[in-house]
Enzyme design. Structure first.
Site, PDB file in Angstrom:
ATOM      1  CG  ASN A 292      -1.827   1.318   1.211  1.00 36.29           C
ATOM      2  OD1 ASN A 292      -2.414   1.558   0.152  1.00 36.29           O
ATOM      3  ND2 ASN A 292      -1.361   1.992   2.409  1.00 36.29           N
ATOM      4  CD  GLU A 293      -0.681   5.871  -0.054  1.00 35.85           C
ATOM      5  OE1 GLU A 293       0.019   6.143   0.817  1.00 35.85           O
ATOM      6  OE2 GLU A 293      -1.654   6.456  -0.269  1.00 35.85           O
TER       7      GLU A 293
END
Length: 649
Positions: free
Chosen positions: A207-208
Site C-alpha cells: 500500500n503506497e
C-alpha cells in the site's frame, strides 16, 4: 520497511554444571526452525570453517571461539561481562534493516552458576544501526560469568527473516476466504458462522510502497499466490501520487511482475480533476489494469463533487482499463476534523452525506452493463493567462535566497532584489524570515514557510533566484502566479523528503502536481533557479539547464458525459461545471425509446455544503419527464449533474 517479530528458540542447560549438551547437526538445527527459511534471508548454518561476511565480531579473541560440527562454539573466562568493565570477548553481530525483525537460532548453553546466560541480543546502536547478536555473558543481576566452562555456548542456524511466515499467512488468508470447509482455514471460517466461501477475487500486495523492501519481497508473495491460487488477481501499487518518477517506476515494476492491476492513489484539487477526465484514454490496453483505490478533490463543497463527477465520466468511459475505483476517505466525525474530502459525516446523534457522497451513489447505482460509445461537440471557453505575484518558501527546511529578479516579456524589470537594503518589498508569512549578510533567510524548520512579493496582475514574466539549503529535510519552494494564500503555483525543488521535484498548483486550498522531475538538492550549495510564465506555458531551468516546459491548459469543457446501457435501459450522464446552462442536442441514432424518462439531478451553488443543520442542502432530485425520443434537445443547468434514464421500446 522489514517488519518481522523478534523471537528466539533457546535450549539451555541446567544450573548444576552438567556435561555439555550435544550440539545438533546443521540439518537437525535447520529442521528445528519455526518455518522454512525464505529466499533472501540472512542465514548462517555455521557449517564452514570461517564466519560469513555478514558477521562483525566485537572484541574478537580467535582462541575462544571456533566453528566445528555445524555450530559456532564460544568459550568464556572467569569475570567476563558486557556490563560495567565490559571486558568480555566475542560478541557476534549482524546489522539488520531499519524496522522490526525476527531471529531464529538453535542454542545449547550449559551454565555452571546463576547469572550465567547465553542468547540473543537486539538493540539500536549509537550510530542508528539496528543490530542483533549472539553472546555468552552474564546479565540480569549477575555482573560477571563467575567460572569458565570448557564449552560455553553453541549456536546453529541463526538469523532467519520471517518473510516466509507472512507468505504463509497470505495463503492462509485466501484459504480462509475461499477454501472448502474441509480445509484447515475453511473449517475455521465455518466455525465462525460462515460456511459459504466469500469468493475473494482480488488481493493487494503493498500500500503506497516505494521502498527497497517492497521490490525485494513482492515477487515472493506473488509467486506463492499464483502457484496455489492462479485465479486470484494480484494488485500492485503506484505509490502516493498521480504522476512523477516514482509513479513511473512503480508502474514499470508492475508490468515487469505481470501484476493484474495497479492501485493508484491521489488527492488533487478540483482543477486537476476537471483537466484530467481523459487521463485513462491513453493508457495501455494490454498491460495491467487500474484500481483507483483512493481519490478525492480535497474538499466537501458542491464544486468538489462536480469535479469528481466530471472525472468519473472518464473512469466509466475507460472501464476496460479502470476495473475498480473507490473514493476515500469515507467517514468523519464533525467534532474531530482531520481533513475534508470525506463522504459521510456524523455526530453522536445523526449522519449526513456530503455532495460527493450523492455523486458516488448516483454513479454506483447507475453503472450499467456496458458503455455506449459517445462523443460531445462544443466550444471550450478560452482560459485566462496565468497571472500573479511571486514568492519564496520552504518546507521543514532552512534556506537562504538571494538575487531575485522578475522581468516582464517586454524587458521591463518588475522586481530586482539583492537584499542589501533589507526586504521591504516582501510580505513574510509562516516561518522565521530575516535578512542576514545580504541574503533572505528562512531559519525555522516548519511546514509551509513562505514570503511573497509583487502584484496579482503580473503576467508573462521570468523569475530568477539564487537558492541555498542550509539545513533540513527538503529543498526550495519558488512561487509564481500568486493570487492568494490558497491560489498559486510553486516549483517544489527537492520535495517529498528530497526525493523528487514538481511544479504544483494550488486552487482554493487544494494542491496538485502538474509536472515532475527527479532533481534533488544538496545542503550548502548555491542553485540558480529560473521560472518563465508565458500565457499558460510554464518553463523551468535549474543551473541553466531546462527541466520542464508544459502548458497548464486548466480548461473546463462545456459538458462531461458518458452513456451506459443496462438491458433495455440507456442512461445519459452529463456534468456541467460551468456557471451557465448548456443547451445540447442528444442523438441516440436509430434507438426506439419511450417518451417518458426518469431524470435525476444534483444542482447548487459551487460553495454549497451539507451539514448537520442542512443535511440535504445538496441532494438528488428525481422526477419523471416526458417528450424524449432518439434525438432530443435538453438544457443542462449551470453547476449540475444530470442522469437521464431512458427505456427502449
Amino acid at each position: 520497511m522489514l517488519r518481522i517479530a523478534l523471537s528466539a528458540l533457546l535450549v539451555a542447560g541446567s544450573l548444576g554444571a552438567p556435561p555439555p549438551s550435544p550440539v545438533p547437526s546443521p540439518s537437525s538445527a535447520a529442521s528445528a526452525l519455526a518455518e522454512p527459511i525464505p529466499e533472501g534471508a540472512v542465514v548462517d548454518q555455521f557449517d564452514g570453517t570461517t564466519l560469513g561476511p555478514d558477521w562483525t565480531v566485537l572484541s574478537p579473541d580467535d582462541s575462544r571461539y571456533r566453528l566445528s560440527d555445524g555450530a559456532l562454539r564460544l568459550d568464556t573466562l572467569t569475570g567476563d561481562t558486557h556490563q560495567g568493565t565490559d571486558n568480555a570477548r566475542n560478541l557476534f553481530l549482524v546489522d539488520v534493516p531499519d524496522g522490526d525483525f525476527e531471529i531464529v537460532t538453535k542454542l545449547s548453553a550449559p551454565v555452571a552458576l546463576d547469572f550465567q546466560s547465553a542468547g540473543l541480543l537486539a538493540w539500536q546502536d549509537w550510530d542508528n544501526y539496528v543490530r542483533a547478536g549472539l553472546a555468552h555473558v552474564g546479565f540480569a543481576g549477575g555482573p560477571v560469568i563467575e567460572t569458565a566452562t570448557e564449552v560455553g555456548a553453541a549456536f546453529t542456524s541463526a538469523f532467519e527473516a520471517g518473510l516466509a511466515r507472512w507468505v504463509r499467512d497470505t495463503l492462509d488468508l485466501i484459504e480462509f476466504a475461499n477454501g472448502p470447509v474441509s480445509s484447515t482455514w475453511g473449517r475455521k471460517r465455518a466455525e465462525l458462522g460462515h460456511p459459504k466461501p466469500f469468493g475473494l477475487e482480488y488481493l493487494g500486495l503493498g500500500n503506497e510502497e516505494i521502498y527497497p523492501e517492497f521490490f525485494a519481497n513482492y515477487p515472493k508473495f506473488a509467486d506463492a499466490i499464483r502457484a496455489r491460487y492462479p485465479n486470484i488477481k494480484i494488485i500492485s501499487n503506484a505509490g502516493q501520487t498521480s504522476q512523477g518518477a516514482w509513479f513511473d517506476r512503480m508502474w514499470q515494476f508492475a508490468r515487469d511482475q505481470k501484476a493484474d492491476l495497479v492501485d493508484e492513489h491521489y488527492y488533487n484539487n478540483t482543477d486537476w480533476f476537471l483537466s484530467n477526465t481523459r487521463r485513462y484514454d491513453f493508457y495501455d490496453r494490454e498491460g495491467p489494469k487500474v484500481f483507483v483505490g483512493e481519490y478525492a478533490s480535497r474538499g466537501n463543497t458542491f464544486f468538489n463533487a462536480l469535479s469528481e463527477a466530471a472525472y468519473m465520466t472518464g473512469l466509466e468511459r475507460n472501464s476496460d482499463v479502470v476495473r475498480l475505483a473507490s473514493y476515500a476517505p469515507l467517514l468523519a466525525n464533525v467534532d474531530y476534523v482531520d481533513w475534508t474530502p470525506d463522504l459521510i459525516w456524523f455526530d453522536n446523534d445523526q449522519a449526513y452525506g456530503s455532495p460527493s457522497y450523492h455523486v458516488q451513489r448516483l454513479f454506483a447505482t447507475n453503472a450499467g452493463e456496458r458503455v455506449v460509445p459517445s462523443t460531445f461537440e462544443g466550444e471550450v471557453r478560452p482560459v485566462e493567462d496565468i497571472t500573479g505575484g511571486v514568492g519564496l518558501g520552504a518546507w521543514n527546511t532552512a534556506v537562504r535566497y538571494d538575487d531575485v529578479k522578475v522581468t516582464a516579456a517586454d524587458g521591463t524589470v518588475l522586481l530586482s532584489e539583492d537584499f542589501s537594503a533589507g526586504a521591504a518589498g516582501w510580505t513574510p508569512g509562516p516561518g522565521t524570515w530575516a535578512v542576514r549578510d545580504g541574503g533572505y533567510e528562512q531559519s525555522a524548520q516548519v511546514e509551509d514557510a513562505r514570503a511573497t512579493a509583487g502584484s496579482a496582475g503580473w503576467s508573462d514574466y521570468t523569475m530568477e533566484v539564487t537558492a541555498r539549503k542550509t539545513a533540513g529535510a527538503e529543498g526550495f519552494l519558488v512561487m509564481f502566479g500568486v493570487r492568494g494564500t490558497g491560489d498559486f503555483y510553486w516549483w517544489n525543488v527537492g520535495g517529498w523528503g528530497n526525493t523528487q521535484s514538481a511544479v504544483e498548483k494550488e486552487v482554493n486550498g487544494g494542491k496538485a502536481q502538474i509536472a515532475t522531475s527527479s532533481h534533488t538538492v544538496e545542503t550548502g550549495r548555491d542553485y540558480r533557479l529560473k521560472v518563465q510564465v508565458s500565457g499558460r506555458t510554464i518553463t523551468t531551468w535549474l543551473d541553466g539547464e531546462k527541466v520542464d516546459e508544459f502548458v497548464d491548459s486548466s480548461r473546463v469543457e462545456p459538458l462531461y458525459q458518458v452513456v451506459s446501457r443496462d438491458g433495455r435501459k440507456v442512461t445519459v450522464k452529463v456534468v456541467n461545471a460551468q456557471d451557465t446552462a448548456v443547451r445540447t442536442r442528444v442523438d441516440l441514432g436509430s434507438a426506439r425509446l419511450r417518451p417518458n424518462a426518469t431524470v435525476t439531478s444534483l444542482t447548487g451553488s459551487p460553495s454549497d455544503m451539507n451539514s448537520i443543520s442542512e443535511p440535504e442542502r445538496v441532494a438528488p432530485r428525481r422526477q419523471q419527464v416526458d417528450g424524449f425520443s432518439a434525438a432530443f434537445t435538453y438544457d443542462f443547468p449551470a453547476y449540475s449533474v444530470t442522469f437521464i434514464e431512458l427505456t427502449e421500446r
